[in-house]
Design a protein around this motif. Structure first.
Motif, PDB file in Angstrom:
ATOM      1  N   PRO A 244      72.914 -23.079 -32.200  1.00 42.25           N
ATOM      2  CA  PRO A 244      73.803 -21.913 -32.210  1.00 42.25           C
ATOM      3  C   PRO A 244      75.276 -22.231 -32.025  1.00 42.25           C
ATOM      4  N   SER A 245      75.649 -23.507 -31.933  1.00 45.69           N
ATOM      5  CA  SER A 245      77.001 -23.868 -31.522  1.00 45.69           C
ATOM      6  C   SER A 245      78.075 -23.635 -32.582  1.00 45.69           C
ATOM      7  N   ASN A 246      77.709 -23.689 -33.879  1.00 47.84           N
ATOM      8  CA  ASN A 246      78.749 -23.553 -34.906  1.00 47.84           C
ATOM      9  C   ASN A 246      78.158 -23.016 -36.205  1.00 47.84           C
ATOM     10  N   ILE A 247      77.588 -21.820 -36.127  1.00 48.30           N
ATOM     11  CA  ILE A 247      77.010 -21.206 -37.319  1.00 48.30           C
ATOM     12  C   ILE A 247      77.917 -20.084 -37.821  1.00 48.30           C
ATOM     13  N   ARG A 248      77.785 -19.773 -39.102  1.00 48.50           N
ATOM     14  CA  ARG A 248      78.636 -18.767 -39.712  1.00 48.50           C
ATOM     15  C   ARG A 248      78.029 -17.377 -39.532  1.00 48.50           C
ATOM     16  N   LEU A 249      78.888 -16.403 -39.230  1.00 47.42           N
ATOM     17  CA  LEU A 249      78.488 -15.003 -39.124  1.00 47.42           C
ATOM     18  C   LEU A 249      79.416 -14.180 -40.009  1.00 47.42           C
ATOM     19  N   GLN A 250      78.842 -13.265 -40.766  1.00 53.11           N
ATOM     20  CA  GLN A 250      79.649 -12.451 -41.670  1.00 53.11           C
ATOM     21  C   GLN A 250      79.199 -10.993 -41.597  1.00 53.11           C
ATOM     22  N   ALA A 251      80.172 -10.087 -41.647  1.00 58.64           N
ATOM     23  CA  ALA A 251      79.888  -8.653 -41.699  1.00 58.64           C
ATOM     24  C   ALA A 251      80.402  -8.090 -43.013  1.00 58.64           C
ATOM     25  N   ARG A 252      79.544  -7.337 -43.691  1.00 63.35           N
ATOM     26  CA  ARG A 252      79.925  -6.682 -44.939  1.00 63.35           C
ATOM     27  C   ARG A 252      79.652  -5.179 -44.823  1.00 63.35           C
ATOM     28  N   ILE A 253      80.593  -4.383 -45.288  1.00 63.36           N
ATOM     29  CA  ILE A 253      80.428  -2.938 -45.342  1.00 63.36           C
ATOM     30  C   ILE A 253      80.443  -2.532 -46.808  1.00 63.36           C
ATOM     31  N   ASN A 254      79.313  -1.992 -47.271  1.00 60.94           N
ATOM     32  CA  ASN A 254      79.150  -1.628 -48.680  1.00 60.94           C
ATOM     33  C   ASN A 254      79.456  -2.812 -49.602  1.00 60.94           C
ATOM     34  N   GLY A 255      79.072  -3.995 -49.145  1.00 63.07           N
ATOM     35  CA  GLY A 255      79.246  -5.207 -49.934  1.00 63.07           C
ATOM     36  C   GLY A 255      80.592  -5.891 -49.771  1.00 63.07           C
ATOM     37  N   GLU A 256      81.544  -5.239 -49.115  1.00 63.21           N
ATOM     38  CA  GLU A 256      82.875  -5.818 -48.915  1.00 63.21           C
ATOM     39  C   GLU A 256      82.920  -6.580 -47.589  1.00 63.21           C
ATOM     40  N   VAL A 257      83.413  -7.805 -47.620  1.00 58.61           N
ATOM     41  CA  VAL A 257      83.493  -8.603 -46.403  1.00 58.61           C
ATOM     42  C   VAL A 257      84.590  -8.058 -45.493  1.00 58.61           C
ATOM     43  N   TRP A 258      84.200  -7.675 -44.279  1.00 57.10           N
ATOM     44  CA  TRP A 258      85.157  -7.217 -43.280  1.00 57.10           C
ATOM     45  C   TRP A 258      85.385  -8.278 -42.205  1.00 57.10           C
TER      46      TRP A 258
END
Length: 329
Positions: A244-258
């Motif tokens: 868990p030390s350096n993994i990528r996290l991404q949030a998308r709203i309606n497909g758009e990266v926020w």
């Protein structure tokens, strides 16, 4: 392993089971271990024994500790080293299901949820919204966390109803460690022994209500405690398969990266969090400890908020995608 709680229709009605997800296939753990016991151990009570060891739900499985995990691994090794026809034709029951034929539910009804304030960037951004430019010195001295509701949990693809109060609804991009073993005064050096696995966490927040809550100096209240306000899923990845030390996290709203972050943004590691939280306090299997919101991991930091019908996707490397839609009825 990617562990899931899934729901399926049977001749006896709708039932929930614990399974392992592999690509688009779900393996029923009780049935798989039952078949192993009946074929290899010649057990006459294979199903009853498997149900006792695997557990009736995910919490029971976690409480079973290494015994349950080893049984699950043994079952998987057996079914993948046995001819497929022999596995599929058995007297135990269905072992393999297509992901399309089941409903993925919230993986765990947790014993408790502790959420942390753990990103320097996120904290600074949030304070600037209310006109504060410097972080309190205490942030660097020890971790801070609060307990939030663990009784109104939502899972992957659940609809999140817009609460009847508040106008500015926000997501929060986080992931969480699941406690797998009872312990107190746990050192950071041994904390990894107490983490059973990891899942994604979305802490839905009502920002206009939060400002009122925080003005009392009592911490979050209704701004984070309402039906389906805490979301977990879609699976639990066992700790032996995720660093868990350096993994990528991404949030998308309606497909758009926020939001696009990395877990290295955490000021305190999960090991440090466990060391502090367990100080003179017992941790129990099934409790979860959240990473805290990542840098730029919510709408508050970029002055963008959710609208009715928005689809939120939180994606965490090694775990998957947690997807939900916000609906104002």
């Amino acid at each position: 392993m990617k562990l899931i709680t899934y729901e399926i229709k049977t001749v006896f009605g709708i039932t929930q089971r614990v399974g392992v997800l592999r690509d688009t296939e779900v393996i029923d753990l009780i049935h798989a271990y039952s078949l192993y016991l009946s074929k290899i151990k010649s057990s006459s009570r294979a199903y009853e024994t498997a149900k006792q060891i695997i557990g009736k739900d995910m919490l029971s499985f976690i409480q079973g500790g290494s015994f349950s995990l080893e049984a699950a691994k043994t079952a998987l090794d057996f079914i993948y080293s046995t001819p497929a026809e022999e596995v599929r034709k058995n007297d135990i029951g269905e072992i393999f299901f297509s992901l399309n034929d089941v409903t993925v539910k919230v993986p765990l009804q947790p014993v408790s949820i502790r959420d942390t304030l753990n990103s320097e960037v996120h904290f600074k951004n949030s304070l600037e919204v209310v006109g504060i430019s410097e972080l309190p010195a205490l942030f660097y001295e020890r971790p801070y966390y609060y307990r939030t509701s663990h009784t109104s949990i939502a899972g992957h693809e659940d609809v999140i109803p817009w609460p009847s109060f508040g106008e500015r609804l926000d997501f929060e991009l986080e992931f969480a460690a699941i406690v797998g073993k009872k312990g107190i005064n746990i050192s950071a050096e041994t904390a990894h022994e107490y983490i059973m696995g990891y899942t994604i966490f979305n802490d839905i927040s009502i920002r206009d209500y939060q400002r009122k809550d925080m003005s009392t100096s009592m911490g979050p209240s209704k701004c984070k405690n309402f039906s389906h306000g805490n979301i977990l899923g879609p699976c639990i990845v066992t700790s032996d398969e995720l660093d868990p030390s350096n993994i990528r996290l991404q949030a998308r709203i309606n497909g758009e990266v926020w939001s696009d972050s990395r877990s290295s943004d955490m000021h305190y590691s999960f090991a440090q969090l466990i060391e502090f939280i367990s100080k003179e306090e017992t941790l129990y299997p099934g409790e979860i400890i959240c990473s805290g919101t990542m840098a730029f991991g919510c709408g508050l930091e970029i002055n963008r908020y959710l609208k009715s019908n928005d689809i939120i996707e939180l994606e965490v490397d090694g775990i998957g995608i947690l997807r939900n839609q916000i609906i104002k009825f």
